[in-house]
Design an enzyme around this catalytic site. Structure first.
Site, short mmCIF file in Angstrom:
data_model
loop_
_atom_site.label_atom_id
_atom_site.label_comp_id
_atom_site.label_asym_id
_atom_site.label_seq_id
_atom_site.Cartn_x
_atom_site.Cartn_y
_atom_site.Cartn_z
CG ASP A 157 -1.91 1.04 1.27
OD1 ASP A 157 -2.83 0.97 0.43
OD2 ASP A 157 -1.83 1.95 2.11
CD GLU A 216 -2.22 1.95 -3.47
OE1 GLU A 216 -3.34 2.18 -3.96
OE2 GLU A 216 -1.92 2.24 -2.31
#
Ligand code: CA
Length: 668
Positions: free
Chosen positions: A347, A378
């Site tokens: 994340d 990400e």
């Protein structure tokens, strides 16, 4: 028990690995942090260089509200020459709970061990755990799902509760929304025709599930077994499974055992597990276990002393500080080894420094073989209070992080319009962004990705609108949720064809293939389980859409040339055919295990049929083609024979394989 982590943390040839926080000077590199259980003794090891004294407080239960709750003992730890606090607690103390009481110059605090491997209810006490006793039957024979290349993966993103919360899942009531739902077989929707859950996934053919956070998070009260819902991007205890997904969150052993059962059930079905990990921020800032353990160390702060907040969650952790970097490496290795995790999704990876990501790649490669454990994240560009000049792990650094991939937001937005505008349209609605689609088809290897395996192509994930909802909003202004509109189904099929014929790692949100809706909820992270859950009833209404995804998946598995494996074709064998823009079409020549062949793909976003002269592929006009994908079907069965002129129906994909290769590959 000193391990090799120390060299890895320090061996950088630049100054990136050198201390940048004053407490880094006291960093500890052993592999024994936390509590280590044996029948004879439990050893506690804890790093807190500025503590004046530390005690281990031992409890009979994980909270004060349980039967038999009492304090067992409070024992002082000793500071050792290697800058850690230690205690050897003699005897067999399995299943006792513990906290650390830390005396600083100006205050005394109580905290959970950040290295706790087991915890009590709501993660407020650590637990001494005999990990061997948490293993489900057959765990010693459980094997990782490793592929030849990350581009062989096809990833389905799901949340533990979404998966089976609905009665339509056919899962036993007590297991709905829990880890154990993944262990049920022959589950059916309704009166018994359509398989659901893991049986369904086996049929669909995905190689991996990516599971939204299932480490212990803070936002759901584990003490009550209700319908509370949260995605779980609020980590509390990183090295422990979440309790609300277990049948008994009070006993620290149960969640570990049931989480392992989930992973084993998926492995038994031939499906790998990619764990969604969120090291970039914690549930709490002030008062988090990290902040209590070593105040001011594990996080980033702005010049004025306020907490850096690039994550939008009020705190950014500091991967560039040696002991948080070590924590990340240790935690990832722990999950990979103890829980047999096959891949990790980071994340907000762009908040971590690139050096840490390279060290994680290296540590996994040493244990599991090169690039076997899949890593991507990400890679957004984000502002954070990290030392100026630090190389951050965003898309711009992907080329310098071999074996680490990133999500392709370019492809995501090109397919269906920007996630930042509900009404914004993309390629499948109106033919916009054709050039960006082409960049995505090449897995951004002409852009930020060094190789195809570093690019995760997708149309939808848990964030933002579900694909069906985005299409409803941009095409119908937001009316008609849950209705079946065949022109929307055509767009979903076209979107799937884009993603599943492109190079890179294809990825989709669970249920995209059954037109999943969240009723227009753009950010459902704490919405009700009823909004978030997969409604398996859709498997009955969208059987043709499932078959379409299934067929594309089957083709992709057979045709390495689609995936972008360097072994099978190089970029010179790939050419776009621009004669029918905005229809995106291309041809690939490939050599795959002695089979020489050609693939032709056309993606038509128009509301009208398009004809493409196959001579434009540059191949002999006598080439005979077999269609394997058209507007209605996809798969390995021949749909029709085509030569000279290809008709690409409105809003659809067409994929052709030359007849000789078709026969050779599918043995017809
Ligand atoms: Ca929890």
């Amino acid at each position: 028990m000193i391990n090799t982590t120390s060299t890895r943390l320090w061996d950088s040839n630049s100054n990136i690995g050198s201390p940048i926080h004053r407490l880094d000077e006291f960093a500890y590199f052993g592999n024994d942090l936390g509590s280590v259980y044996t029948k004879e003794k439990t050893t506690f090891t804890f790093w807190s260089p500025e503590a004046l004294s530390v005690k281990v407080k031992l409890f009979a239960t994980g909270s004060d509200n349980e039967q038999g709750a009492k304090v067992i003992d409070e024992l002082p730890m000793n500071k050792t020459a290697d800058n850690v606090w230690r205690l050897e607690y003699l005897g067999d103390h399995k299943n006792e709970y513990y906290t650390y009481i830390i005396n600083f110059k100006d205050r005394t605090v109580e905290t959970v061990d950040i290295y706790a491997k087991a915890v009590g209810v709501n993660g407020n006490r650590g637990m001494i755990v005999d990990l061997k006793s948490t293993n489900p039957e057959g765990w010693d024979k459980d094997k990782n799902i490793f592929l030849n290349s990350p581009t062989d993966a096809i990833v389905w993103e799901v949340h533990v509760k979404d998966f089976s919360h609905s009665p339509s899942s056919g899962i036993t009531e007590k297991n709905r929304g829990k880890y154990l739902a993944f262990c049920e077989h022959s589950t059916l929707y309704g009166e018994g025709i359509v398989p659901t859950c893991v049986d369904y996934l086996k049929n669909l053919g995905v190689t991996h599930v990516q599971i939204n956070p299932f480490y212990d998070f803070g936002s759901v009260n584990e003490a009550v077994n209700d319908d509370s819902f949260n995605w779980g991007y609020d980590p509390k205890n990183y090295n422990v499974p979440e309790g609300s997904y277990s049948s008994n969150p009070f006993d620290g052993n149960v969640r570990i055992n049931e989480c392992k059962q989930m992973i084993k059930a998926l492995h038994d079905a031939g499906i790998g597990v990619i764990m969604d990990v969120v090291y970039n921020h914690t549930y709490q800032a002030q008062g988090s276990f990290f902040d209590l353990s070593v105040p001011g160390y594990y996080y980033r702060y702005n010049k004025d002393g306020s907490w850096s907040n690039g994550s939008g969650c009020s705190n950014d952790t500091a991967s560039e500080h040696l002991m948080f970097r070590k924590f990340m490496i240790d935690s990832i290795l722990y999950w990979a080894e103890e829980y047999h995790i096959d891949g990790f999704r980071f994340d907000l990876m762009g908040l971590h420094d690139a050096h840490t990501m390279r060290l994680i790649r290296k540590a996994l490669d040493e244990k599991f073989g090169k690039d076997n454990v899949i890593l991507y994240g990400e890679g957004w560009y984000m502002g954070t209070a990290c030392a100026f000049g630090t190389e951050m792990a965003n898309q711009g650094a992907i080329r310098s992080m071999k074996g680490v991939g990133a999500f392709n937001d370019n492809m995501r937005d090109a397919i269906k319009g920007s996630v930042f505008g509900a009404c914004d349209k993309g390629f499948v609605q109106c033919g916009a962004s054709a050039e960006r689609i082409k960049s995505g088809i090449l897995a951004e290897t002409g852009s930020w990705a060094g190789e195809a395996s570093q690019c995760v192509n997708y149309a939808s994930c848990h964030d933002n609108y579900a694909l069906y909802d985005k299409l409803i909003l941009s095409e119908r202004g937001g009316t008609g949720y849950c209705e079946r509109f065949d022109y929307l189904v055509s767009m979903i099929k076209l979107s799937a064809a884009v993603v599943l014929t492109s190079r890179g790692i294809p990825f989709f949100l669970a249920g995209e293939e059954i037109a999943r809706t969240k009723f227009g909820d753009e950010n459902s992270y704490c919405s009700s389980a009823n909004i978030n859950q997969i409604d398996w009833e859709n498997t009955a209404h969208y059987a043709d859409l499932i078959l379409y995804y299934q067929g594309l998946i089957r083709l992709r598995k057979k045709l390495a040339a689609l995936r972008g494996s360097n072994k099978v074709c190089d970029s010179s064998s790939f050419r776009f055919i621009d004669s029918a823009m905005p229809c995106v079409s291309y041809a690939i020549d490939f050599y795959d295990e002695d089979i020489k062949g050609h693939i032709f793909v056309a993606l038509n976003p128009c509301d009208y049929d398009v004809r493409i002269n196959l001579a434009d592929t540059g191949l002999s006009k006598d080439t005979k083609w077999i269609a394997v994908v058209n507007k209605h079907s996809a798969g390995t069965a021949p749909l029709m024979a085509i030569s000279e002129l290809a008709l690409v129906e409105s809003k659809s994909a067409l994929m052709l394989l030359d007849e000789a290769a078709y026969k050779a590959i599918f043995k017809r």
